[in-house]
Motif scaffolding. Structure first.
Motif, PDB file in Angstrom:
ATOM      1  N   LEU A 126      29.169 -18.718  24.324  1.00  0.00           N
ATOM      2  CA  LEU A 126      27.804 -18.973  23.919  1.00  0.00           C
ATOM      3  C   LEU A 126      27.127 -17.651  23.581  1.00  0.00           C
ATOM      4  O   LEU A 126      27.465 -16.617  24.168  1.00  0.00           O
ATOM      5  CB  LEU A 126      27.025 -19.678  25.035  1.00  0.00           C
ATOM      6  N   PRO A 127      26.202 -17.646  22.645  1.00  0.00           N
ATOM      7  CA  PRO A 127      25.560 -16.383  22.269  1.00  0.00           C
ATOM      8  C   PRO A 127      24.866 -15.739  23.462  1.00  0.00           C
ATOM      9  O   PRO A 127      24.297 -16.412  24.307  1.00  0.00           O
ATOM     10  CB  PRO A 127      24.530 -16.820  21.207  1.00  0.00           C
TER      11      PRO A 127
ATOM     12  N   ASN B 266      25.357 -17.553  13.481  1.00  0.00           N
ATOM     13  CA  ASN B 266      25.439 -16.718  14.684  1.00  0.00           C
ATOM     14  C   ASN B 266      26.207 -17.419  15.792  1.00  0.00           C
ATOM     15  O   ASN B 266      27.039 -16.819  16.482  1.00  0.00           O
ATOM     16  CB  ASN B 266      24.038 -16.355  15.173  1.00  0.00           C
ATOM     17  N   LEU B 267      25.915 -18.716  15.970  1.00  0.00           N
ATOM     18  CA  LEU B 267      26.607 -19.479  17.003  1.00  0.00           C
ATOM     19  C   LEU B 267      28.095 -19.571  16.708  1.00  0.00           C
ATOM     20  O   LEU B 267      28.937 -19.424  17.600  1.00  0.00           O
ATOM     21  CB  LEU B 267      25.992 -20.881  17.095  1.00  0.00           C
TER      22      LEU B 267
ATOM     23  N   GLU C  85      29.948 -16.387  17.466  1.00  0.00           N
ATOM     24  CA  GLU C  85      30.203 -16.254  18.904  1.00  0.00           C
ATOM     25  C   GLU C  85      31.325 -17.196  19.341  1.00  0.00           C
ATOM     26  O   GLU C  85      32.194 -16.833  20.137  1.00  0.00           O
ATOM     27  CB  GLU C  85      28.921 -16.560  19.695  1.00  0.00           C
TER      28      GLU C  85
END
Length: 212
Positions: free
Chosen positions: A182-183, A171-172, A175
């Motif tokens: 940053l998420p 996920n990071l 992004e």
């Protein structure tokens, strides 16, 4: 911005755009050379050098003007202004420069370049994450039936930690790939005790039940 120089290289005419872009009251310095203006010495030298190169062009008449970008520091040492300057000779040995502030354009181009770097780096980091997750899950499948209950508990918890952290990294990275953002925060209810236990599992051996 527009600045015209007389045959002696002194400022003859300026327009309001020149004052605005260079952030100096140039009209005060009419009749003086450009290098007499505080903060413009480097620009003046660069412009004079460029005119000298233009004058010695082996193919005079091929071009009506020269064009070049110059970067000048501003009051803040961390800030720079990028000027696209065009120069031309005028009758009676006068000279003219016309310039635009292209700092935002250059900044956008750099941001685009860094965005491409971020996407490439994200891709290289993301490649091994899926094999890591699959390897952990395979180990769980192969070993789960061969361990006693405490061992199974430890194995399940360790694999869950690996899978959870791999997903968080994915996920990071996604992004970051979308230009190093940053998420975004996603506020959801959670069990604080579970969160604490998950964090503790990342930084050491499991605590005895009596100490929890």
């Amino acid at each position: 911005g527009v600045i015209m120089f007389d045959a002696q290289g002194r400022i003859d005419t300026v327009n309001p755009g020149a004052t605005r872009l260079l952030r100096v009251h140039l009209s005060v310095y009419v009749g003086q050379p450009l290098d007499a203006v505080p903060g413009l010495q480097d620009l003046a030298q660069a412009v004079n050098d460029r005119f000298a190169i233009y004058a010695s062009d082996p193919e005079p008449g091929e071009r009506q003007q020269w064009q070049e970008s110059f970067e000048r520091p501003l009051a803040d040492p961390q800030e720079f202004q990028t000027l696209l300057v065009r120069g031309a000779d005028l009758p009676a040995h006068a000279r003219l420069i016309v310039f635009d502030d292209i700092s935002e354009l250059v900044s956008a181009q750099r941001a685009k370049a860094w965005g491409e770097v971020a996407r490439r780096v994200a891709h290289e980091i993301k490649n091994p994450l899926t094999p890591i997750q699959l390897s952990a899950e395979r180990l769980q499948m192969k070993l789960l039936d061969k361990l006693d209950e405490p061992g199974q508990h430890l194995l399940n918890r360790s694999v869950n930690t690996i899978v959870t952290q791999v997903q968080a990294l994915k996920n990071l990275i996604n992004e970051f790939r979308d230009f190093a953002r940053l998420p975004s925060a996603k506020l959801v209810p959670l069990d604080l005790n579970t969160l604490v236990n998950d964090v503790l599992a990342l930084y050491g051996v499991a605590l005895p039940a009596a100490l929890r």
